[in-house]
Design a protein around this motif. Structure first.
Motif, PDB file in Angstrom:
ATOM      1  N   LYS A  23       0.833  -1.209   0.000  1.00  4.90           N
ATOM      2  CA  LYS A  23       0.000   0.000   0.000  1.00  4.90           C
ATOM      3  C   LYS A  23       0.871   1.266   0.000  1.00  4.90           C
ATOM      4  CE  LYS A  23      -3.752  -2.432   2.372  1.00  4.90           C
ATOM      5  NZ  LYS A  23      -4.794  -2.362   3.425  1.00  4.90           N
ATOM      6  N   TYR A  83     -12.227  -1.913  -3.445  1.00  6.12           N
ATOM      7  CA  TYR A  83     -12.749  -2.163  -2.096  1.00  6.12           C
ATOM      8  C   TYR A  83     -14.274  -2.073  -2.029  1.00  6.12           C
ATOM      9  CZ  TYR A  83      -8.156  -2.282   0.185  1.00  6.12           C
ATOM     10  OH  TYR A  83      -6.894  -2.641   0.601  1.00  6.12           O
ATOM     11  N   PHE A 121     -15.258   3.335   7.301  1.00  5.92           N
ATOM     12  CA  PHE A 121     -13.897   3.715   6.911  1.00  5.92           C
ATOM     13  C   PHE A 121     -13.691   3.752   5.395  1.00  5.92           C
ATOM     14  CE2 PHE A 121     -13.928  -0.871   7.966  1.00  5.92           C
ATOM     15  CZ  PHE A 121     -13.489  -1.432   6.768  1.00  5.92           C
ATOM     16  N   ARG A 146       2.758  -6.618   9.360  1.00  2.00           N
ATOM     17  CA  ARG A 146       2.008  -5.524   9.989  1.00  2.00           C
ATOM     18  C   ARG A 146       2.514  -5.223  11.392  1.00  2.00           C
ATOM     19  NH1 ARG A 146      -3.536  -7.848   7.426  1.00  2.00           N
ATOM     20  NH2 ARG A 146      -3.696  -6.495   5.590  1.00  2.00           N
ATOM     21  N   GLU A 176      -5.823   1.053   9.380  1.00  2.00           N
ATOM     22  CA  GLU A 176      -6.082   1.424   7.981  1.00  2.00           C
ATOM     23  C   GLU A 176      -4.776   1.424   7.181  1.00  2.00           C
ATOM     24  OE1 GLU A 176      -9.025   4.477   6.660  1.00  2.00           O
ATOM     25  OE2 GLU A 176      -7.162   5.609   6.360  1.00  2.00           O
ATOM     26  N   ASN A 199      -1.974  -0.146   6.897  1.00  2.12           N
ATOM     27  CA  ASN A 199      -1.408  -1.397   7.421  1.00  2.12           C
ATOM     28  C   ASN A 199      -0.494  -2.105   6.409  1.00  2.12           C
ATOM     29  OD1 ASN A 199      -3.373  -2.296   5.700  1.00  2.12           O
ATOM     30  ND2 ASN A 199      -4.464  -3.569   7.175  1.00  2.12           N
TER      31      ASN A 199
HETATM   32  P1  CMP Z   1      -7.131  -4.938   3.728  1.00  2.00           P
HETATM   33  O1  CMP Z   1      -6.593  -6.276   4.095  1.00  2.00           O
HETATM   34  O2  CMP Z   1      -6.587  -4.287   2.499  1.00  2.00           O
HETATM   35  O3  CMP Z   1      -8.716  -5.033   3.608  1.00  2.00           O
HETATM   36  C1  CMP Z   1      -9.593  -3.970   3.867  1.00  2.00           C
HETATM   37  C2  CMP Z   1      -8.867  -2.777   4.426  1.00  2.00           C
HETATM   38  O4  CMP Z   1      -9.704  -1.855   5.112  1.00  2.00           O
HETATM   39  C3  CMP Z   1      -7.884  -3.236   5.505  1.00  2.00           C
HETATM   40  O5  CMP Z   1      -6.828  -3.938   4.948  1.00  2.00           O
HETATM   41  C4  CMP Z   1      -7.541  -1.914   6.154  1.00  2.00           C
HETATM   42  O6  CMP Z   1      -6.632  -1.137   5.369  1.00  2.00           O
HETATM   43  C5  CMP Z   1      -8.910  -1.227   6.127  1.00  2.00           C
HETATM   44  N1  CMP Z   1      -9.645  -1.410   7.391  1.00  2.00           N
HETATM   45  C6  CMP Z   1     -10.176  -2.540   7.881  1.00  2.00           C
HETATM   46  N2  CMP Z   1     -10.808  -2.312   9.055  1.00  2.00           N
HETATM   47  C7  CMP Z   1     -10.677  -0.986   9.296  1.00  2.00           C
HETATM   48  C8  CMP Z   1     -11.104  -0.126  10.340  1.00  2.00           C
HETATM   49  N3  CMP Z   1     -11.806  -0.592  11.369  1.00  2.00           N
HETATM   50  N4  CMP Z   1     -10.785   1.177  10.256  1.00  2.00           N
HETATM   51  C9  CMP Z   1     -10.077   1.646   9.200  1.00  2.00           C
HETATM   52  N5  CMP Z   1      -9.643   0.879   8.160  1.00  2.00           N
HETATM   53  C10 CMP Z   1      -9.930  -0.417   8.218  1.00  2.00           C
END
Ligand code: CMP
Length: 139
Positions: A9, A49, A57, A102, A110, A112
């Motif tokens: 990311k 997404y 979010f 991570r 977010e 991550n």
């Molecule tokens: P990813 O594995 O790419 O899948 C969905 C993404 O949404 C996740 O990683 C995070 O980057 C984001 N995400 C998931 N849960 C939350 C949350 N509670 N608040 C903010 N971002 C989130």
């Protein structure tokens, strides 16, 4: 042999850890079958997404994902979807096991660092979202 989509990311690209992330996958025997850097528009991030479109979010996640270049990869290997998810660690870095990507590099839930498909069904839609067959080199 299974395939999954992974993304370094924008925070991972900014922290200059693309190589570290790829190494952590390769060290576990996972093969890179396709890789490229690109910049997502907000629309392209929203499309990727879309399953999260009703989550609170969604707006900030898609703004973050379009805030700078990303590296998208097709990874290949036996049980690669689960293996990649284990190497990445939990979505929330506070809950991620020690030694996971991570746990070591992510700042919050977010931003991550890395994405990996969560199921074979997700991989089957996420891979063609970014890659044509010609861009994937099977083993
Ligand atoms: P990813 O594995 O790419 O899948 C969905 C993404 O949404 C996740 O990683 C995070 O980057 C984001 N995400 C998931 N849960 C939350 C949350 N509670 N608040 C903010 N971002 C989130």
């Amino acid at each position: 042999m299974q395939r999954t989509l992974s993304i370094v990311k924008p925070d991972g690209v900014r922290k200059q850890i693309i190589g570290k992330v790829v190494s952590m996958f390769e060290e576990k025997g996972i093969r890179v079958a396709g890789i490229k850097m690109l910049s997502l528009t907000k629309d392209k991030a929203m499309g990727f997404y879309r399953v999260h479109k009703d989550r609170p979010f969604f707006g900030s996640l898609t703004t973050f994902m379009s805030s700078g270049p990303v590296v998208v990869m097709v990874l290949e290997g036996e049980d690669v979807i689960n293996k990649v998810r284990t190497i990445m660690g939990a979505t929330d870095p506070k809950k991620a096991d020690k030694g996971t990507i991570r746990n070591m590099f992510a700042s919050d839930i977010e931003q991550n660092i890395v994405h990996g498909s969560d199921s074979p069904e997700s991989a089957a839609t996420e891979i063609p979202y970014f890659f044509s067959e010609m861009e994937i080199s099977g083993s």
